[in-house]
Scaffold this active site. Structure first.
Site, PDB file in Angstrom:
ATOM      1  N   LYS A  71     -10.037  -6.379   4.442  1.00  0.00           N
ATOM      2  CA  LYS A  71     -10.512  -7.443   3.543  1.00  0.00           C
ATOM      3  C   LYS A  71     -11.359  -8.451   4.321  1.00  0.00           C
ATOM      4  CE  LYS A  71      -6.595  -6.911   0.401  1.00  0.00           C
ATOM      5  NZ  LYS A  71      -5.161  -7.172   0.240  1.00  0.00           N
ATOM      6  N   GLU A  91       0.848  -1.193   0.000  1.00  0.00           N
ATOM      7  CA  GLU A  91       0.000   0.000   0.000  1.00  0.00           C
ATOM      8  C   GLU A  91       0.885   1.244   0.000  1.00  0.00           C
ATOM      9  OE1 GLU A  91      -3.541  -0.117  -0.132  1.00  0.00           O
ATOM     10  OE2 GLU A  91      -2.848  -2.109  -0.661  1.00  0.00           O
TER      11      GLU A  91
HETATM   12  N1  LIG Z   1      -1.178  -2.410  -5.796  1.00  0.00           N
HETATM   13  C1  LIG Z   1      -1.903  -3.498  -5.560  1.00  0.00           C
HETATM   14  O1  LIG Z   1      -1.419  -4.637  -5.652  1.00  0.00           O
HETATM   15  C2  LIG Z   1      -3.334  -3.374  -5.206  1.00  0.00           C
HETATM   16  C3  LIG Z   1      -3.916  -2.165  -4.904  1.00  0.00           C
HETATM   17  N2  LIG Z   1      -5.249  -2.113  -4.556  1.00  0.00           N
HETATM   18  C4  LIG Z   1      -5.881  -0.841  -4.255  1.00  0.00           C
HETATM   19  O2  LIG Z   1      -5.923  -0.071  -5.449  1.00  0.00           O
HETATM   20  C5  LIG Z   1      -5.836   1.311  -5.131  1.00  0.00           C
HETATM   21  C6  LIG Z   1      -4.650   1.924  -5.881  1.00  0.00           C
HETATM   22  O3  LIG Z   1      -3.483   1.237  -5.504  1.00  0.00           O
HETATM   23  P1  LIG Z   1      -2.098   1.477  -6.274  1.00  0.00           P
HETATM   24  O4  LIG Z   1      -2.350   1.679  -7.709  1.00  0.00           O
HETATM   25  O5  LIG Z   1      -1.217   0.391  -5.832  1.00  0.00           O
HETATM   26  O6  LIG Z   1      -1.619   2.827  -5.596  1.00  0.00           O
HETATM   27  P2  LIG Z   1      -0.654   3.956  -6.212  1.00  0.00           P
HETATM   28  O7  LIG Z   1      -0.235   4.787  -5.050  1.00  0.00           O
HETATM   29  O8  LIG Z   1       0.372   3.334  -7.077  1.00  0.00           O
HETATM   30  O9  LIG Z   1      -1.656   4.763  -7.150  1.00  0.00           O
HETATM   31  C7  LIG Z   1      -2.575   5.695  -6.703  1.00  0.00           C
HETATM   32  C8  LIG Z   1      -2.476   6.882  -7.612  1.00  0.00           C
HETATM   33  O10 LIG Z   1      -3.553   7.764  -7.341  1.00  0.00           O
HETATM   34  C9  LIG Z   1      -3.044   9.081  -7.433  1.00  0.00           C
HETATM   35  N3  LIG Z   1      -3.929   9.963  -6.682  1.00  0.00           N
HETATM   36  C10 LIG Z   1      -4.070  10.088  -5.360  1.00  0.00           C
HETATM   37  N4  LIG Z   1      -4.994  11.003  -5.051  1.00  0.00           N
HETATM   38  C11 LIG Z   1      -5.476  11.470  -6.212  1.00  0.00           C
HETATM   39  C12 LIG Z   1      -6.442  12.432  -6.575  1.00  0.00           C
HETATM   40  N5  LIG Z   1      -7.109  13.104  -5.645  1.00  0.00           N
HETATM   41  N6  LIG Z   1      -6.694  12.644  -7.884  1.00  0.00           N
HETATM   42  C13 LIG Z   1      -6.017  11.964  -8.823  1.00  0.00           C
HETATM   43  N7  LIG Z   1      -5.077  11.040  -8.550  1.00  0.00           N
HETATM   44  C14 LIG Z   1      -4.802  10.807  -7.256  1.00  0.00           C
HETATM   45  C15 LIG Z   1      -1.641   9.007  -6.873  1.00  0.00           C
HETATM   46  O11 LIG Z   1      -0.846  10.084  -7.308  1.00  0.00           O
HETATM   47  C16 LIG Z   1      -1.179   7.676  -7.421  1.00  0.00           C
HETATM   48  O12 LIG Z   1      -0.536   7.799  -8.664  1.00  0.00           O
HETATM   49  C17 LIG Z   1      -5.723   1.386  -3.604  1.00  0.00           C
HETATM   50  O13 LIG Z   1      -7.013   1.528  -3.063  1.00  0.00           O
HETATM   51  C18 LIG Z   1      -5.155   0.018  -3.240  1.00  0.00           C
HETATM   52  O14 LIG Z   1      -5.471  -0.359  -1.934  1.00  0.00           O
HETATM   53  C19 LIG Z   1      -6.048  -3.235  -4.523  1.00  0.00           C
HETATM   54  C20 LIG Z   1      -5.512  -4.457  -4.815  1.00  0.00           C
HETATM   55  C21 LIG Z   1      -4.130  -4.628  -5.140  1.00  0.00           C
HETATM   56  N1  LIG Z   2      -1.108  -4.175  -0.453  1.00  0.00           N
HETATM   57  C1  LIG Z   2      -2.047  -5.185  -0.835  1.00  0.00           C
HETATM   58  C2  LIG Z   2      -2.427  -5.015  -2.262  1.00  0.00           C
HETATM   59  C3  LIG Z   2      -3.573  -5.852  -2.647  1.00  0.00           C
HETATM   60  O1  LIG Z   2      -4.635  -5.817  -2.075  1.00  0.00           O
HETATM   61  C4  LIG Z   2      -1.434  -6.557  -0.649  1.00  0.00           C
HETATM   62  O2  LIG Z   2      -0.214  -6.623  -0.473  1.00  0.00           O
HETATM   63  O3  LIG Z   2      -2.176  -7.534  -0.629  1.00  0.00           O
END
Ligand SMILES: NC(=O)C1=CN([C@@H]2O[C@H](COP(=O)(O)OP(=O)(O)OC[C@H]3O[C@@H](n4cnc5c(N)ncnc54)[C@H](O)[C@@H]3O)[C@@H](O)[C@H]2O)C=CC1
Ligand SMILES: N[C@@H](CC=O)C(=O)O
Ligand code: NA
Length: 430
Positions: free
Chosen positions: A207, A192
């Site tokens: 979760k 995260e």
């Molecule tokens: N990375 C993973 O393996 C997984 C992530 N998730 C969920 O998916 C979501 C995104 O995760 P990631 O892509 O890993 O995070 P990340 O941090 O790589 O991407 C989030 C993006 O949103 C942008 N952002 C934040 N606030 C914003 C706003 N107000 N307007 C526009 N853009 C904004 C950030 O600059 C960043 O680029 C989270 O809720 C995370 O918990 C769920 C499952 C797996």
């Molecule tokens: N940070 C989370 C991303 C997916 O939900 C994880 O490691 O499982």
């Protein structure tokens, strides 16, 4: 016949997950259109840093004004992958108010405010889908919400956080240190934005709350979930686990009480036998067992984190929501009719593995055994090892209420002959 007017998708966030959603939407546009029955196009991408180079995303689609994007009125599906509580919550409700359905990967938000988001979706006749929020690419939410809707689920147990499984696996198999393994998981896009959410198990607890709510048709929030992170798991714990023929995993366990009148949800590290299928879940993979009355035991396994696997789950939801829109229908809403209370951790029945440092003198073992007996906790095995007038005592209990087990540990700490409690870990999966 294929509709010619495209369905429009607004992407909020273009990080690890969002960039993969954009890539797959572009490269697989024809297949997605054929599966939906209408073209689907990226109509806008809200980002925080517009200057960053984002290969494959046309510059004219980029905006820093996420609110204006969700208010446009011509958007069919808003994909929320920015994470966190605000502004994600307001953007999602604004999207519903302006006629869009929502696909989100945001487990933190869903565990905290799922009920009000469902209510807002229903009020505005929109869909709320979130397959990516639990166990990444693994189809789990849809099977629970739809395929198993005719059955009665009694238990859901598994590994639901990829980052911590990656770290525990590295510590176990290569002896890697905690920080080094966490850095690697972060670089691979598993962690995260603040990895405290992973290692202190807030993510797994969110979760577990989502899974318990869907499985038992009730409302379970993050605060209802008992939570212990994995930051205190040491190489010595892995050595103890090995001696027992076990390994250590961070488990999420959601159970219906035997009398059916309540449920529990918990997340904590636990020893599990090497022969258990969860013991062989490596790296950032997740695996979840679902026990249902008629179906029996089902196991769901696959990549639990990472940009591309998570984008797969997001796009599956985008297709489902687009199909619903073409049929002027919506998918299932919240099902929380049972209103079962959530019991505290003290009522959970489990086993403990306890390592004590004790004085190596006559009568100590009897003293320790008496404390267990006084708390109604039956001992399964005891192993003692002497070392220079001190000894280490490893006790594995039979199943007992968690309150009785923690009362036992508290009383043991007060014995003069107990120099310290080296480790306490629950034992599951037997
Ligand atoms: N990375 C993973 O393996 C997984 C992530 N998730 C969920 O998916 C979501 C995104 O995760 P990631 O892509 O890993 O995070 P990340 O941090 O790589 O991407 C989030 C993006 O949103 C942008 N952002 C934040 N606030 C914003 C706003 N107000 N307007 C526009 N853009 C904004 C950030 O600059 C960043 O680029 C989270 O809720 C995370 O918990 C769920 C499952 C797996
Ligand atoms: N940070 C989370 C991303 C997916 O939900 C994880 O490691 O499982
Ligand atoms: Na999933």
């Amino acid at each position: 016949m294929m509709r010619t007017r495209p369905l429009k998708v607004a992407l909020l966030g273009c990080g690890v997950v969002g960039s993969e959603v954009a890539r797959i939407m572009t490269t697989h546009a024809d297949d997605l259109a054929a599966r939906i029955g209408a073209p689907v196009e990226l109509a806008g991408v809200a980002v925080r840093r517009p200057d960053k180079v984002r290969g494959g995303v046309p510059a004219e689609l980029i905006t820093t004004d996420a609110t204006a994007l969700v208010k446009r009125g011509d958007i069919d599906v808003v994909v929320e992958v920015i994470g966190g509580i605000e502004p994600a919550r307001t953007l999602i409700t604004t999207a519903f108010e302006h006629g869009a359905s929502v696909v989100s990967a945001n487990k933190a938000l869903l565990a905290q405010d799922g009920a009000s988001l469902y209510a807002a979706a229903e009020q505005h006749g929109q869909d709320l889908y979130y397959e990516a929020a639990v166990a990444g690419a693994i189809p789990l939410i849809r099977p629970l919400r739809e395929s198993l809707a005719g059955d009665k689920i009694n238990r859901v147990m598994g590994i639901v956080n990829g980052t911590t499984n990656f770290i525990l696996d590295k510590m176990d198999t290569s002896g890697a240190g905690y920080s080094e393994a966490l850095d690697e998981a972060t670089a691979l896009g598993y962690a995260e934005a603040d990895p405290t959410a992973d290692v202190e198990a807030f993510d797994a607890a969110a979760k577990a709350a989502i899974l318990a709510g869907i499985a038992f048709h009730t409302r379970v929030r993050l605060d209802d979930v008992y939570r212990e992170g994995m930051t205190e798991v040491t190489a010595a714990d892995f050595a103890s686990a090995k001696e027992m023929g076990c390994t250590i995993k961070l488990l999420a366990i959601c159970e219906r009480a035997a009398d059916g009148g309540s449920v529990t949800a918990r997340v904590h590290p636990a020893m599990i036998p090497l022969s258990h299928p969860l013991a062989s879940v490596r790296e950032a993979y997740n695996a979840v067992f679902v026990e249902a009355e008629a179906a029996g035991q089902l196991m769901f396994y696959g990549p639990g984190a990472g940009g591309s696997p998570t984008a797969s789950a997001v796009l599956g939801d985008v297709v489902a929501v687009c199909r619903n829109r073409l049929n002027e229908a919506t998918g299932p809403g919240e099902s929380a009719y049972t209103q079962l209370p959530v019991s505290s951790m003290g009522e959970v029945v489990t086993r403990y593995h306890i390592s004590l440092d004790v004085a190596d003198k006559p009568g100590v073992l009897a003293q320790v055994a008496t404390v267990f007996a006084e708390h109604g906790v039956s001992i399964d095995t005891v192993r003692q090892q002497g070392k220079d007038g001190e000894a280490s005592l490893v006790v594995v209990t039979h199943r007992a209420p968690d309150a009785a087990l923690s009362g036992t540990v508290e009383a043991l700490r007060k014995l003069d002959t107990v120099r310290g409690v080296a480790s306490i870990m629950r034992v599951e999966g037997e």
